[in-house]
Design a protein around this motif. Structure first.
Motif, PDB file in Angstrom:
ATOM      1  N   TYR A  88     -41.374 -24.332  21.564  1.00 12.89           N
ATOM      2  CA  TYR A  88     -41.304 -24.235  20.106  1.00 12.89           C
ATOM      3  C   TYR A  88     -40.454 -23.016  19.761  1.00 12.89           C
ATOM      4  N   TYR A  89     -39.515 -23.218  18.830  1.00 12.63           N
ATOM      5  CA  TYR A  89     -38.479 -22.237  18.513  1.00 12.63           C
ATOM      6  C   TYR A  89     -38.681 -21.695  17.095  1.00 12.63           C
ATOM      7  N   GLY A  90     -38.339 -20.433  16.887  1.00 16.19           N
ATOM      8  CA  GLY A  90     -38.378 -19.893  15.537  1.00 16.19           C
ATOM      9  C   GLY A  90     -38.568 -18.384  15.514  1.00 16.19           C
ATOM     10  N   ASN A  91     -38.958 -17.901  14.346  1.00 19.81           N
ATOM     11  CA  ASN A  91     -39.138 -16.471  14.096  1.00 19.81           C
ATOM     12  C   ASN A  91     -40.418 -16.282  13.286  1.00 19.81           C
ATOM     13  N   GLY A  98     -37.754 -22.383  12.079  1.00 18.61           N
ATOM     14  CA  GLY A  98     -38.298 -23.174  13.174  1.00 18.61           C
ATOM     15  C   GLY A  98     -39.803 -23.246  13.145  1.00 18.61           C
ATOM     16  N   VAL A  99     -40.326 -24.190  13.908  1.00 15.08           N
ATOM     17  CA  VAL A  99     -41.759 -24.483  13.882  1.00 15.08           C
ATOM     18  C   VAL A  99     -42.605 -23.310  14.371  1.00 15.08           C
ATOM     19  N   LYS A 304     -32.369 -30.105  22.070  1.00 21.51           N
ATOM     20  CA  LYS A 304     -33.165 -29.632  20.942  1.00 21.51           C
ATOM     21  C   LYS A 304     -33.450 -30.775  19.970  1.00 21.51           C
ATOM     22  N   LEU A 305     -34.692 -30.811  19.507  1.00 19.47           N
ATOM     23  CA  LEU A 305     -35.127 -31.785  18.515  1.00 19.47           C
ATOM     24  C   LEU A 305     -35.572 -31.046  17.264  1.00 19.47           C
ATOM     25  N   TYR A 336     -38.088 -27.636  20.313  1.00 15.43           N
ATOM     26  CA  TYR A 336     -38.359 -28.150  18.963  1.00 15.43           C
ATOM     27  C   TYR A 336     -38.153 -27.052  17.942  1.00 15.43           C
ATOM     28  N   GLN A 337     -37.434 -27.404  16.868  1.00 16.31           N
ATOM     29  CA  GLN A 337     -37.251 -26.456  15.759  1.00 16.31           C
ATOM     30  C   GLN A 337     -37.862 -27.042  14.492  1.00 16.31           C
TER      31      GLN A 337
END
Length: 337
Positions: A88-91, A98-99, A304-305, A336-337
């Motif tokens: 799971y990708y993001g900040n 992202g998620v 990436k999805l 996943y984003q």
């Protein structure tokens, strides 16, 4: 020598048998951990299985590009291709990047666990390892105090991500959007984290603005020289500290994002993944993967999805795990984003 002797493998397996309190054997060979999760220096790479899995990853590719020829064998303890990583990708400061930052931590981690089970079901032969892929340097339209058009996250936020990952035995990827800065400037600042065996790295050429454009106005680029610098840096940490190989993710969805790919150097200490980072409908994503990832082989591939952007236009659906796994080669890293 390319092959580990049968004697070393026998000794490592014997050690597993003798240590009754040890509770985990990884598919990468033999990595023994005791009840306190203290890694022991008893390892052996199963080279025959590695070769078999690399061939399986090629998924019947007929171009001759996959698996990549003359790539060095990884050090023992390698995660790929013995496992598939689902991240799971993001900040943590943004619900829009992202998620990873969109949901409260417990909700996010429960969703990730569910997604991992989906991938395990789609490919029952490959164990799945969850991961949190955290953007720790974000590109900015504003130049900021440092004039570099990037914002470095406080270490306290990185610490929180690492703590969350620990609760679910997940890997952590620290991702960099350098803006006007460089990997040579940014990577060393993260060394204390990269010394942790479960922490890996990602870089995003989209936000490497070598030509001076404001991030977001045009797509940036990294050259093989930049990628080789990062690989060499990571390899040095691995050798000096007797760690298992690091996974190194490079995002890509255009040709210009990575230049001179044939000059990228591989090593036993680093497992390099070219991650197809583009969004859109199924056909567009498959085409991007075919022309910019599969056609320019480096070592491993990722895909990436996007929970939201993939369903914005055209067919209102994301690619299924079965469809992604049918790609040639089959991606070993899913984000996943």
């Amino acid at each position: 020598m390319r092959r580990i002797t049968a004697v070393l493998t026998f000794l490592a397996l014997a050690a597993v048998f003798l240590q009754g309190s040890f509770n985990k054997v990884y598919a990468a060979g033999v990595v023994i951990r005791n009840a306190k999760d203290t890694t022991k220096n008893i390892t052996a790479l199963d080279t025959a299985r590695y070769d078999s899995l690399m061939k399986r990853m090629a998924n019947g590719d007929k171009t001759g590009r996959w698996p990549v020829k003359n790539a060095p064998l990884p050090l023992p303890g390698a995660i790929l291709p013995f496992n598939r990583v689902v991240a799971y990708y993001g900040n943590m400061y943004s619900k829009n990047m992202g998620v990873l930052g969109e949901y409260e931590p417990k909700v996010m981690m429960d969703k990730l666990k569910t997604e991992c089970k989906v991938w395990e079901k789609a490919d029952t032969l490959t164990p799945v390892i969850p991961a949190l892929h955290y953007i720790c340097v974000t590109a900015q339209a504003d130049a900021g105090r440092n004039g570099l058009h990037n914002l470095r996250m406080p270490f306290s936020q990185i610490d929180k991500v690492i703590a969350m990952a620990k609760t679910m035995n997940a890997l952590v990827f620290l991702d960099l959007q350098v803006g006007f800065s460089t990997v040579q400037t940014e990577i060393p600042k993260l060394e204390k984290y990269l010394l942790m065996p479960n922490v890996h790295l990602g870089i995003d050429p989209e936000f490497s603005m070598k030509e001076g454009s404001v991030p977001g106005k045009r797509i940036g680029t990294f050259d093989a020289d930049d990628i080789n610098y990062v690989s060499k840096y990571l390899a040095g940490l691995v050798r000096k500290n007797n760690m298992p190989p690091k996974i190194f993710i490079v995002h890509r969805f255009t040709k210009r994002m990575v230049t001179n790919y044939k000059d990228i150097k591989l090593s036993s200490e680093v497992q390099l993944v070219m991650d197809m980072d583009g969004w859109g409908g199924p056909d567009l994503k498959k085409g991007t993967y075919k022309y910019f990832i599969a056609a320019e082989p480096v070592q491993f591939t990722g895909f990436k999805l996007f929970y939201k952007n993939d369903i914005k236009n055209g067919p209102k659906r994301m690619l299924t795990p079965k469809e992604v796994l049918a790609l040639k080669p089959s991606p070993v890293y899913i984000q996943y984003q």
